[in-house]
Design a protein around this motif. Structure first.
Motif, PDB file in Angstrom:
ATOM      1  N   ASP A 143       0.859  -1.128   0.010  1.00 37.68           N
ATOM      2  CA  ASP A 143       0.017  -0.160  -0.079  1.00 37.68           C
ATOM      3  C   ASP A 143       0.766   1.339  -0.163  1.00 37.68           C
ATOM      4  OD1 ASP A 143      -2.748  -0.999   0.098  1.00 37.68           O
ATOM      5  OD2 ASP A 143      -2.430  -1.749   2.285  1.00 37.68           O
ATOM      6  N   LEU A 144       1.896   1.267   0.869  1.00 42.82           N
ATOM      7  CA  LEU A 144       2.638   2.578   0.988  1.00 42.82           C
ATOM      8  C   LEU A 144       3.331   2.725  -0.443  1.00 42.82           C
ATOM      9  CD1 LEU A 144       4.065   2.270   4.378  1.00 42.82           C
ATOM     10  CD2 LEU A 144       2.500   3.945   3.584  1.00 42.82           C
ATOM     11  N   HIS A 145       3.820   1.602  -1.012  1.00 37.65           N
ATOM     12  CA  HIS A 145       4.646   1.836  -2.215  1.00 37.65           C
ATOM     13  C   HIS A 145       3.761   2.255  -3.257  1.00 37.65           C
ATOM     14  CE1 HIS A 145       7.021   0.784  -5.570  1.00 37.65           C
ATOM     15  NE2 HIS A 145       6.184   0.187  -6.163  1.00 37.65           N
ATOM     16  N   LEU A 146       2.442   1.797  -3.338  1.00 34.98           N
ATOM     17  CA  LEU A 146       1.832   2.539  -4.614  1.00 34.98           C
ATOM     18  C   LEU A 146       1.076   3.716  -4.060  1.00 34.98           C
ATOM     19  CD1 LEU A 146      -0.578  -0.943  -4.720  1.00 34.98           C
ATOM     20  CD2 LEU A 146       1.124  -0.087  -6.364  1.00 34.98           C
ATOM     21  N   ILE A 147       1.187   3.963  -2.893  1.00 35.59           N
ATOM     22  CA  ILE A 147       0.812   5.681  -2.549  1.00 35.59           C
ATOM     23  C   ILE A 147       1.658   6.506  -2.855  1.00 35.59           C
ATOM     24  CG2 ILE A 147       0.426   7.175  -0.449  1.00 35.59           C
ATOM     25  CD1 ILE A 147      -1.021   4.848   0.727  1.00 35.59           C
ATOM     26  N   GLY A 148       2.925   5.999  -2.672  1.00 37.37           N
ATOM     27  CA  GLY A 148       4.351   6.594  -3.017  1.00 37.37           C
ATOM     28  C   GLY A 148       4.587   6.966  -4.502  1.00 37.37           C
ATOM     29  N   GLU A 149       4.193   5.799  -5.228  1.00 30.05           N
ATOM     30  CA  GLU A 149       4.191   5.995  -6.744  1.00 30.05           C
ATOM     31  C   GLU A 149       2.766   6.907  -7.266  1.00 30.05           C
ATOM     32  OE1 GLU A 149       6.442   4.553  -8.916  1.00 30.05           O
ATOM     33  OE2 GLU A 149       7.621   4.429  -7.049  1.00 30.05           O
ATOM     34  N   GLY A 150       2.017   6.982  -6.494  1.00 31.54           N
ATOM     35  CA  GLY A 150       0.730   7.766  -7.043  1.00 31.54           C
ATOM     36  C   GLY A 150      -0.112   6.763  -7.959  1.00 31.54           C
ATOM     37  N   ARG A 151      -0.006   5.654  -7.541  1.00 34.75           N
ATOM     38  CA  ARG A 151      -0.829   4.474  -8.464  1.00 34.75           C
ATOM     39  C   ARG A 151      -1.639   3.458  -7.589  1.00 34.75           C
ATOM     40  NH1 ARG A 151      -0.513   5.644 -13.837  1.00 34.75           N
ATOM     41  NH2 ARG A 151       1.635   6.819 -14.207  1.00 34.75           N
ATOM     42  N   HIS A 152      -2.117   3.962  -6.581  1.00 33.50           N
ATOM     43  CA  HIS A 152      -2.899   3.174  -5.573  1.00 33.50           C
ATOM     44  C   HIS A 152      -4.416   3.281  -6.201  1.00 33.50           C
ATOM     45  CE1 HIS A 152      -4.567   0.823  -2.539  1.00 33.50           C
ATOM     46  NE2 HIS A 152      -3.363   0.687  -1.927  1.00 33.50           N
ATOM     47  N   GLU A 153      -4.931   2.230  -7.125  1.00 35.71           N
ATOM     48  CA  GLU A 153      -6.131   2.518  -7.704  1.00 35.71           C
ATOM     49  C   GLU A 153      -7.287   2.146  -6.691  1.00 35.71           C
ATOM     50  OE1 GLU A 153      -6.135   0.085 -11.159  1.00 35.71           O
ATOM     51  OE2 GLU A 153      -4.295   1.409 -11.952  1.00 35.71           O
ATOM     52  N   GLU A 154      -6.964   1.586  -5.452  1.00 31.63           N
ATOM     53  CA  GLU A 154      -7.997   1.583  -4.520  1.00 31.63           C
ATOM     54  C   GLU A 154      -7.384   2.348  -3.174  1.00 31.63           C
ATOM     55  OE1 GLU A 154      -8.690  -2.841  -3.872  1.00 31.63           O
ATOM     56  OE2 GLU A 154      -9.390  -3.067  -5.836  1.00 31.63           O
ATOM     57  N   LEU A 155      -7.261   3.460  -3.632  1.00 34.46           N
ATOM     58  CA  LEU A 155      -6.680   4.382  -2.501  1.00 34.46           C
ATOM     59  C   LEU A 155      -7.798   4.202  -1.191  1.00 34.46           C
ATOM     60  CD1 LEU A 155      -4.336   6.117  -1.804  1.00 34.46           C
ATOM     61  CD2 LEU A 155      -5.798   7.934  -2.631  1.00 34.46           C
ATOM     62  N   TRP A 156      -9.089   4.162  -1.301  1.00 34.85           N
ATOM     63  CA  TRP A 156     -10.029   4.233  -0.194  1.00 34.85           C
ATOM     64  C   TRP A 156      -9.867   3.204   0.724  1.00 34.85           C
ATOM     65  CZ3 TRP A 156     -10.932   2.918  -5.072  1.00 34.85           C
ATOM     66  CH2 TRP A 156     -11.544   1.669  -5.466  1.00 34.85           C
ATOM     67  N   ARG A 157      -9.027   1.828   0.318  1.00 34.98           N
ATOM     68  CA  ARG A 157      -9.077   0.869   1.096  1.00 34.98           C
ATOM     69  C   ARG A 157      -7.693   1.069   2.035  1.00 34.98           C
ATOM     70  NH1 ARG A 157     -12.432  -2.809  -0.663  1.00 34.98           N
ATOM     71  NH2 ARG A 157     -13.069  -2.875  -2.882  1.00 34.98           N
ATOM     72  N   ALA A 158      -6.848   2.210   1.474  1.00 31.34           N
ATOM     73  CA  ALA A 158      -5.274   2.146   2.584  1.00 31.34           C
ATOM     74  C   ALA A 158      -5.587   3.392   3.262  1.00 31.34           C
ATOM     75  CB  ALA A 158      -4.413   2.386   1.483  1.00 31.34           C
ATOM     76  N   LEU A 159      -6.566   4.506   2.872  1.00 26.95           N
ATOM     77  CA  LEU A 159      -6.500   5.684   3.577  1.00 26.95           C
ATOM     78  C   LEU A 159      -8.004   6.009   4.148  1.00 26.95           C
ATOM     79  CD1 LEU A 159      -4.314   8.337   1.326  1.00 26.95           C
ATOM     80  CD2 LEU A 159      -3.522   6.792   3.141  1.00 26.95           C
ATOM     81  N   GLY A 160      -7.812   6.789   5.168  1.00 28.81           N
ATOM     82  CA  GLY A 160      -8.982   7.167   5.880  1.00 28.81           C
ATOM     83  C   GLY A 160      -9.356   6.306   7.119  1.00 28.81           C
ATOM     84  N   ALA A 161     -10.451   5.920   7.538  1.00 29.27           N
ATOM     85  CA  ALA A 161     -10.919   5.398   8.702  1.00 29.27           C
ATOM     86  C   ALA A 161     -11.408   4.072   8.263  1.00 29.27           C
ATOM     87  CB  ALA A 161     -11.841   6.120   9.507  1.00 29.27           C
ATOM     88  N   VAL A 162     -10.751   3.037   8.574  1.00 26.45           N
ATOM     89  CA  VAL A 162     -11.036   1.785   8.037  1.00 26.45           C
ATOM     90  C   VAL A 162     -11.319   0.541   9.412  1.00 26.45           C
ATOM     91  CG1 VAL A 162     -10.500  -0.532   6.728  1.00 26.45           C
ATOM     92  CG2 VAL A 162     -10.092   1.755   6.140  1.00 26.45           C
ATOM     93  N   PRO A 163     -12.541   0.260   9.946  1.00 27.15           N
ATOM     94  CA  PRO A 163     -12.699  -0.680  10.940  1.00 27.15           C
ATOM     95  C   PRO A 163     -12.181  -2.048  10.274  1.00 27.15           C
ATOM     96  CG  PRO A 163     -14.974   0.624  10.207  1.00 27.15           C
ATOM     97  CD  PRO A 163     -13.916   0.844   9.322  1.00 27.15           C
ATOM     98  N   MET A 164     -11.595  -2.598  11.466  1.00 28.08           N
ATOM     99  CA  MET A 164     -10.971  -3.831  11.003  1.00 28.08           C
ATOM    100  C   MET A 164     -10.429  -4.610  12.633  1.00 28.08           C
ATOM    101  SD  MET A 164      -7.345  -2.173  10.009  1.00 28.08           S
ATOM    102  CE  MET A 164      -6.726  -3.584   9.231  1.00 28.08           C
ATOM    103  N   THR A 165      -9.975  -5.686  12.032  1.00 29.40           N
ATOM    104  CA  THR A 165      -9.582  -6.569  13.281  1.00 29.40           C
ATOM    105  C   THR A 165      -7.948  -6.592  13.014  1.00 29.40           C
ATOM    106  OG1 THR A 165     -11.460  -7.750  13.637  1.00 29.40           O
ATOM    107  CG2 THR A 165      -9.438  -8.608  14.317  1.00 29.40           C
ATOM    108  N   HIS A 166      -6.932  -6.036  14.006  1.00 30.44           N
ATOM    109  CA  HIS A 166      -5.665  -6.097  13.816  1.00 30.44           C
ATOM    110  C   HIS A 166      -5.038  -6.656  14.795  1.00 30.44           C
ATOM    111  CE1 HIS A 166      -1.682  -4.756  12.548  1.00 30.44           C
ATOM    112  NE2 HIS A 166      -1.601  -3.861  13.609  1.00 30.44           N
ATOM    113  N   GLN A 167      -4.265  -7.695  14.733  1.00 32.86           N
ATOM    114  CA  GLN A 167      -3.417  -8.412  15.765  1.00 32.86           C
ATOM    115  C   GLN A 167      -4.523  -9.075  16.708  1.00 32.86           C
ATOM    116  OE1 GLN A 167       0.176  -5.412  15.678  1.00 32.86           O
ATOM    117  NE2 GLN A 167      -0.207  -6.504  17.518  1.00 32.86           N
ATOM    118  N   GLY A 168      -5.781  -9.472  16.119  1.00 29.58           N
ATOM    119  CA  GLY A 168      -6.719 -10.075  17.006  1.00 29.58           C
ATOM    120  C   GLY A 168      -7.461  -9.349  17.533  1.00 29.58           C
ATOM    121  N   VAL A 169      -7.555  -7.788  17.422  1.00 28.56           N
ATOM    122  CA  VAL A 169      -8.235  -6.929  18.327  1.00 28.56           C
ATOM    123  C   VAL A 169      -9.039  -5.957  17.280  1.00 28.56           C
ATOM    124  CG1 VAL A 169      -8.164  -4.988  19.988  1.00 28.56           C
ATOM    125  CG2 VAL A 169      -6.859  -6.818  20.115  1.00 28.56           C
ATOM    126  N   ALA A 170     -10.306  -5.843  17.625  1.00 26.89           N
ATOM    127  CA  ALA A 170     -11.355  -4.996  16.802  1.00 26.89           C
ATOM    128  C   ALA A 170     -10.912  -3.497  17.119  1.00 26.89           C
ATOM    129  CB  ALA A 170     -12.546  -5.439  17.102  1.00 26.89           C
TER     130      ALA A 170
END
Length: 767
Positions: A143-170
């Motif tokens: 994600d960071l590489h694509l953002i740095g290149e300006g080529r992240h075609e699904e940028l909304w999945r990488a930036l902003g507020a995304v509810p998720m489970t990370h390291q087993g925690v919601a």
């Protein structure tokens, strides 16, 4: 919901934190009872502490959270206004030592970092929560590489507020691009809008800041507290927010979609036929005023049925992206990734699109990448310096609208916009984007006088960065989203607006790659002609025929849009001269001419029933004109019946759309009958009968009017007559089918003789 500083009294008899004796957790040796087991942690440099407190630290995780060190694990937390902070884990309860300024820290004599929580006591309550600073980054290297290149075609999945489970925690991952900021913090309801306890970390040279906040979920309000290069702070809405508060409130809202799409059949077939060779008849709608007071879900109960009944193939929605000022009709956007909260949630908008698709109606949305407003909580100088706009103030300022232009030469800004175009097509299943104000993007001197602009590197006035952006946007959308069409509102003679991006034109540029372009020239010329008294029209006959000189230079839409029926321009019927009968007759005749003319059709709401008042976003169409109790109901219901029949015959007649973009789909029969105010032409299909369209824009009946027709068709019949009584006309018509005679006329081998009703358009086809 996250744990937050509570407002209730602490439990009676709360005991200071201690290690729990007898722990046998792997890697954690037994610790003595009581707070004596916690020693002071190594203290960071005072400058480090100060920068963190003022929100100017690039790596808060280096100071906060748990870190192995000599003698054990050092844990530090920043909890302003807390009385105490205790580390809680399996077999472990250790009170951290206060360090002042809201810092609590301690050195725990243990071997490994435990999966701990923080028990925080405030003056009037206590909470237990995960520590955001014990988590690894929740954004991947790709994600960071694509953002740095300006080529992240699904940028909304990488930036902003995304509810998720990370390291087993919601929780929710917050990310924002702010390369000029000294520091960024998340503020919201969950921390009483004081971001001190939630500083974000910088993820390298990309300019992206990240923080995973455990316990936070959908519905939370938030903004980003950015520290500008001069040390001052600015509180900003999330540029990538998928949901916002309803204006005038400006906070972003954590959102996750739960809509289950039911338009699979529509999505599977929408790309089966290219739009250029398919029927394409568009009803343009301003959602907030179509039926004032209705939200997305209520609109879904009414709009699809109404549009389907009238036979339009598509609706086009004035911008639905969030905007602070309703009077802008959505053309000054602050929330490019969020449907306006005025009408409901993002899932509510999906419900509306879904309902339209299931009714067989395509959905276009107006998209506004040309500019954005200057509100100090949105994109303008987002991180303290020009970021989304060019650094040159003269170049950044849009001269017409008091807004700012985007910096199309900056790869991250271009990525923000390209991904946004893809986002609406993929996340909301829209079938097309009508791109607003393309001309203002293409020219460096647009609305600028001498000395107010600088030439490009070739010495010309073209905005080469904007050209490259539009080409990239179109190429990306067409590659990723089969069946989607992009439409340019472009008011100049720019060459190749609808030419493929890899085809170079005379100007040395590749095509812009749009699928269709609004024909603003046709619109201005034809409305100018129709506004004249019939006695004067013969002197301006060429304004109705000139569009065919360039009709195949681009793929055109014929637009009678909101812009033509507002702000003193009058409604379509009110533009017409004469008394009310003549105005309505002209209105009907013009619609018949428009639907038969090469190009797709677009009509703004209210014009389908000849509303006399111009549009106002405050009250919308005058629906009462269609009430059966209204004495003049035929005046308006008749016009609506005509529009329904125009669409029905149009969709059933391939000659009216199959060769729309090909010269062999059209032939003048008579284009020079200026004295008669008559226009007649033929439309052709690949495999099907032709259609003869005849317009008489004079108020007199023309008897025995002979017109040439192709050979091989013995009998022709009316399939539509705008003067029919059911439409409110006088009923002048040829009672019987017309027999073609082998009399050459207008370059055709045969001819028919017909009666032309006054101020009317007649369509004929061979039997």
């Amino acid at each position: 919901m996250t744990a937050r500083p509570p407002s209730r009294d602490p439990r009676p008899g709360f005991v200071p934190a201690t290690f729990l004796p007898g722990s046998r957790r792997a890697g954690i040796p037994p610790a003595p009872a009581g707070p004596r087991g916690v020693r002071p942690a190594p203290r960071p440099e005072e400058d480090e502490r100060a920068r963190l407190l003022r929100g100017a630290h690039h790596d808060p995780h280096a100071l906060l959270g748990a870190h192995p060190t000599a003698g054990g694990i050092a844990i530090r937390a920043l909890r302003p206004h807390a009385r105490s902070v205790t580390v809680v884990a399996e077999g472990l309860r250790a009170a951290l030592l206060p360090e002042g300024d809201g810092f609590f820290a301690g050195l725990l004599p243990i071997g490994d970092v435990p999966a701990y929580r923080l028990h925080v006591v405030y003056e009037d309550a206590e909470v237990e929560t995960e520590d955001p600073y014990r988590f690894l980054p929740a954004l991947g290297e790709l994600d960071l590489h694509l953002i740095g290149e300006g080529r992240h075609e699904e940028l909304w999945r990488a930036l902003g507020a995304v509810p998720m489970t990370h390291q087993g925690v919601a929780g929710t991952r917050f990310t924002v691009w702010a390369p000029n900021a000294l520091g960024v913090r998340v503020a919201g309801d969950f921390n009483y809008w004081d971001g001190t306890a939630h500083p974000m970390r910088s993820l390298g040279a990309t300019g992206v800041w990240e923080l995973f906040v455990p316990g936070l979920g959908e519905g939370e309000l938030y903004k980003f507290d950015l520290t500008r290069p001069d040390g001052s702070h600015t509180l900003r809405a999330d540029p990538m927010a998928r949901r916002t508060e309803a204006p005038p409130a400006t906070a972003s809202v954590v959102h996750a979609s739960h809509h289950v799409w039911r338009d699979g059949a529509w999505m599977a077939r929408r790309g089966a036929r290219p739009v250029h060779t398919a029927p394409f008849s568009v009803y343009e709608v301003h959602l907030p005023s179509w039926r004032p007071g209705l939200g997305y879900r209520q609109l879904a109960d009414q709009l699809p049925a109404y549009v389907a009944d009238l036979g339009f193939t598509h609706v086009e929605l004035l911008p639905v992206a969030e905007h602070p000022f309703g009077g802008s009709w959505g053309y000054q956007v602050t929330g490019f990734y969020a449907p306006t909260a005025r009408l409901g949630t993002p899932d509510d908008f999906k419900y509306l699109v879904d309902a339209l698709h299931r009714a067989g109606i395509g959905v276009l949305v107006d998209w506004v990448p040309a500019h954005f407003p200057r509100d100090d909580w949105a994109l303008a100088e987002f991180d303290g310096r020009p970021l989304y706009e060019p650094a040159d103030p003269l170049r950044a300022a849009h001269p017409d609208w008091g807004t700012l232009e985007f910096d199309y030469g900056r790869k991250e800004v271009r990525n923000f916009l390209v991904a946004n175009a893809v986002y609406w097509c993929e996340e909301y299943h829209v079938d097309g984007l009508r791109v607003d104000a393309v001309a203002s993007m293409l020219y460096l001197d647009y609305s600028r006088g001498p000395g107010q602009w600088s030439p490009n590197e070739r010495g010309g006035r073209e905005n080469l960065d904007a050209v490259a952006f539009l080409q990239e946007m179109n190429a990306t959308v067409y590659r990723r989203c089969p069946g989607v069409v992009t439409v340019a509102e472009e008011s100049t003679a720019w060459d190749g607006v609808t030419r493929a991006t890899h085809h170079e034109g005379p100007g040395g540029f590749g095509g812009l790659g749009f699928g269709l372009k609004w024909n603003m020239g046709w619109m201005h010329d034809s409305l100018e002609y129709m506004a004249r008294e019939p006695v004067h029209r013969k002197y301006h006959h060429g304004t109705m025929t000139f569009a065919m000189v360039y009709a195949y230079s681009e793929n055109y839409v014929l637009p009678i849009s909101h812009d033509e029926v507002v702000h003193g321009k009058r409604s379509l019927v009110s533009k017409m001269p004469g008394d009310w009968w003549q105005q309505r007759a002209d209105h009907r005749a013009f619609l018949g001419f428009m639907w038969a003319h090469p190009g797709k059709q677009l009509l703004f709401m209210g014009q389908e029933f000849a509303q006399g008042a111009e549009w106002s976003e405050g009250h919308g169409p005058d629906w009462w004109l269609l009430d059966p109790s209204y004495a003049a109901e035929a005046d308006h219901r008749g016009v609506r019946d005509l529009v329904r029949d125009l669409n029905a015959v149009y969709r059933a007649t391939p000659a009216l759309w199959e060769r729309d973009t090909r010269p062999d789909g059209f032939s003048w029969v008579v284009g020079d009958a200026a004295e008669d105010n008559v226009l007649a032409f033929l439309r052709f299909a690949d495999d099907g009968p032709p259609l003869l369209a005849v317009s008489n824009f004079s108020p007199v009946v023309r008897h025995a009017y002979r017109l040439g027709v192709p050979g091989g068709h013995a009998v022709w019949e009316e399939c539509l007559n705008t003067d029919a009584v059911r439409y409110g006309g006088g009923g002048v018509a040829d009672p019987d089918p017309l027999k073609a005679r082998p009399v050459r006329q207008h370059g055709q081998p045969a001819s028919v003789e017909l009666t032309l009703p006054p101020l009317a358009t007649v369509w004929l086809r061979p039997v």
